[in-house]
Design a protein around this motif. Structure first.
Motif, short mmCIF file in Angstrom:
data_model
loop_
_atom_site.label_atom_id
_atom_site.label_comp_id
_atom_site.label_asym_id
_atom_site.label_seq_id
_atom_site.Cartn_x
_atom_site.Cartn_y
_atom_site.Cartn_z
N VAL A 1 0.86 -1.17 0.00
CA VAL A 1 0.00 0.00 0.00
C VAL A 1 0.90 1.23 0.00
O VAL A 1 1.73 1.40 0.90
N ASP A 2 0.75 2.10 -1.02
CA ASP A 2 1.65 3.24 -1.15
C ASP A 2 1.25 4.38 -0.22
O ASP A 2 0.30 4.26 0.59
N ASP A 3 1.95 5.51 -0.33
CA ASP A 3 1.69 6.65 0.55
C ASP A 3 0.38 7.35 0.24
O ASP A 3 -0.06 8.23 1.00
N GLN A 4 -0.29 6.97 -0.87
CA GLN A 4 -1.60 7.51 -1.21
C GLN A 4 -2.72 6.53 -0.86
O GLN A 4 -3.85 6.69 -1.32
N ASN A 5 -2.37 5.49 -0.08
CA ASN A 5 -3.33 4.46 0.34
C ASN A 5 -3.90 3.66 -0.83
O ASN A 5 -5.03 3.17 -0.75
N SER A 6 -3.13 3.54 -1.90
CA SER A 6 -3.53 2.72 -3.04
C SER A 6 -2.88 1.35 -2.94
O SER A 6 -1.70 1.24 -2.58
N LEU A 7 -3.64 0.32 -3.26
CA LEU A 7 -3.16 -1.06 -3.18
C LEU A 7 -2.50 -1.46 -4.49
O LEU A 7 -3.04 -1.21 -5.57
N SER B 1 12.00 -1.93 -11.73
CA SER B 1 10.96 -1.27 -10.94
C SER B 1 9.60 -1.52 -11.58
O SER B 1 9.49 -1.77 -12.78
N HIS B 2 8.55 -1.43 -10.74
CA HIS B 2 7.19 -1.67 -11.22
C HIS B 2 6.24 -0.79 -10.41
O HIS B 2 6.23 -0.85 -9.18
N ASP B 3 5.45 0.02 -11.10
CA ASP B 3 4.51 0.94 -10.44
C ASP B 3 5.21 1.84 -9.44
O ASP B 3 4.63 2.23 -8.42
N GLY B 4 6.46 2.15 -9.71
CA GLY B 4 7.21 3.02 -8.80
C GLY B 4 7.84 2.30 -7.63
O GLY B 4 8.42 2.95 -6.74
N PHE B 5 7.76 0.97 -7.61
CA PHE B 5 8.34 0.19 -6.51
C PHE B 5 9.53 -0.61 -7.02
O PHE B 5 9.55 -1.05 -8.17
N SER C 1 20.63 -1.02 -1.14
CA SER C 1 21.50 -0.55 -0.07
C SER C 1 20.68 0.28 0.90
O SER C 1 19.48 0.53 0.67
N GLY C 2 21.31 0.72 1.97
CA GLY C 2 20.64 1.57 2.94
C GLY C 2 19.90 0.78 4.00
O GLY C 2 20.05 -0.44 4.13
N ASP C 3 19.05 1.49 4.76
CA ASP C 3 18.32 0.87 5.87
C ASP C 3 17.29 -0.15 5.40
O ASP C 3 16.92 -1.05 6.15
N HIS C 4 16.79 0.01 4.17
CA HIS C 4 15.75 -0.88 3.65
C HIS C 4 16.30 -1.89 2.63
O HIS C 4 15.56 -2.35 1.77
N LYS C 5 17.56 -2.21 2.73
CA LYS C 5 18.17 -3.12 1.77
C LYS C 5 17.44 -4.46 1.74
O LYS C 5 17.17 -5.08 2.78
N GLY C 6 17.11 -4.91 0.54
CA GLY C 6 16.41 -6.18 0.37
C GLY C 6 14.90 -6.08 0.52
O GLY C 6 14.20 -7.08 0.36
N LYS C 7 14.37 -4.89 0.83
CA LYS C 7 12.94 -4.69 1.02
C LYS C 7 12.36 -3.89 -0.15
O LYS C 7 13.06 -3.14 -0.83
N VAL C 8 11.06 -4.04 -0.37
CA VAL C 8 10.38 -3.27 -1.40
C VAL C 8 10.19 -1.84 -0.91
O VAL C 8 9.68 -1.60 0.20
N VAL C 9 10.61 -0.89 -1.71
CA VAL C 9 10.47 0.53 -1.38
C VAL C 9 9.87 1.26 -2.57
O VAL C 9 9.83 0.74 -3.68
N GLY C 10 9.39 2.47 -2.30
CA GLY C 10 8.84 3.31 -3.35
C GLY C 10 9.44 4.71 -3.28
O GLY C 10 10.20 5.02 -2.38
N THR C 11 9.07 5.54 -4.23
CA THR C 11 9.53 6.92 -4.27
C THR C 11 8.33 7.84 -4.24
O THR C 11 7.41 7.70 -5.07
N ASP C 12 8.31 8.79 -3.28
CA ASP C 12 7.17 9.71 -3.17
C ASP C 12 7.28 10.85 -4.17
O ASP C 12 8.19 10.88 -5.01
N ALA C 13 6.36 11.81 -4.07
CA ALA C 13 6.31 12.93 -5.03
C ALA C 13 7.55 13.80 -4.97
O ALA C 13 7.91 14.45 -5.96
#
Length: 360
Positions: free
Chosen positions: A69-75, A88-92, A97-109
């Protein structure tokens, strides 16, 4: 004749191991892959993932569903293959690297990386579902046998399951719980078979095995919390009286003894959680370390030394896998017997009742 066949098979196995290592090293050199990092490899295999590794091919994985679920509450729902290898897919995408290495992340506006609400079916989550289904199938196999054959003794795999049930229930749970055994037996037997199934699946390198479930602290924590809830929610008045107002001098009752007793309530599930996690994690880690020695020696001294090392490393790995199989049974049994004792201690009036009955 048997010795000759055994020797030929051993030679073939050794040759295949050496050739497999040589081929892997040559492939690394050909594609210019970075040097082998044992630390990264060990924690990658012991950790969770969004795909299931394919044996003998590190670049291919069986895709699993990613649900975020993204930052706009969309599934968003898609397969992990859409974000493999840095895509990447749908912005994910999967952070490299970093604190979220190996996890799915997204990019906000604002172009800033953020962690969405993640409900993905990861390898560990899928492994838990598979383990639960296998436990249900095992139980149903015993039920169906007696439904079809009445009181005839079961055969083969069903007979082995019944033997384990008899041992755990009649030789462990019932002697401790007494009259309460039928009430708590189903939960304790479920814990035993669920943990045992997860332990054994973790020793298998191919699908549906390979998920390090009981070597994951979150999984063992949930199991320990389940025992914690059963113990304390079913505890009787005598149990709680011994915690808040124990039979000791008044000078010790307030505030020393209640604090110690309340602290003990939480140390029991913590001990269950860490014991199971540490033993299973340690076993998996030792096996991977032995296998890693092949590539470490190969990188330092060349392909020939790595191929020779593979024989001894894989022999020790096989020994550790056999030992881990035994440990899988032992740790499932230890978790069950400790849970049985904790639940029994939450019903202290039965101590006195059974003691009086024996004395009479």
């Amino acid at each position: 004749m048997k010795k000759v066949i055994t020797a030929i098979l051993a030679f073939v196995v050794v040759a295949l191991m050496a050739f497999g290592y040589w081929d892997a090293m040559k492939h690394r050199e050909h594609i210019g892959e970075k040097p082998f990092d044992p630390k990264e490899t060990i924690f990658e295999h012991l950790g969770d993932a969004y795909g299931w590794e394919v044996p003998f091919n590190h670049n291919m994985r069986i895709p699993l569903p990613i649900i975020v679920v993204d930052d706009q509450n969309s599934l968003h729902c898609f397969l992990s293959s859409n974000v493999a290898h840095g895509a990447s897919h749908d912005g994910f995408y999967i952070a490299q690297s970093g604190d979220h290495k190996g996890k799915v992340v997204g990019t906000d506006a604002n172009g800033k990386e953020y962690r969405p609400l993640d409900f993905s079916i990861t390898k560990n989550a899928a492994g838990i579902f598979i383990s639960a289904i296998l436990v249900v199938l095992m139980v149903m196999s015993i039920r169906n046998w007696y439904k079809k054959h009445q009181m005839k003794a079961p055969r083969k795999f069903t007979a082995a399951l019944e033997m384990i049930v008899e041992f755990v229930y009649h030789d462990t749970i019932r002697p401790i719980m007494g009259k309460e055994a039928p009430k708590y037996g189903p939960y304790l037997l479920t814990c035993f078979f669920f943990i045992l199934t997860m332990n054994l699946l973790g020793l298998i390198v191919i699908f549906p095995g390979g998920a390090n479930l009981t070597g994951n602290l979150a999984v063992t924590m949930v199991l320990a919390v389940a025992t914690f809830l059963v113990t304390n929610l079913t505890g009787n008045k005598e149990y709680w009286k011994e915690i808040f107002w124990p039979d000791v001098p008044v000078a010790l009752k307030l505030p020393l003894m209640p604090v110690i007793e309340i602290f003990g309530i939480f140390t029991k599930p913590i001990a269950l959680m860490i014991r199971l996690f540490a033993n299973m994690m340690g076993g998996h880690m030792v096996v991977i370390v032995f296998v890693s020695l092949i590539f470490i020696f190969g990188g330092l001294f060349g392909v020939a030394v790595g191929a020779a090392t593979s024989v001894f490393s894989l022999a020790f790995s096989l020994f550790m896998l056999l030992l881990d199989t035994l440990v899988s049974f032992i740790q499932a049994y230890v978790f069950t017997i400790l849970s049985t004792m904790f639940i029994f201690m939450a019903h202290p009036q039965h101590h006195g009742a059974e003691h009086e009955q024996i004395t009479e």
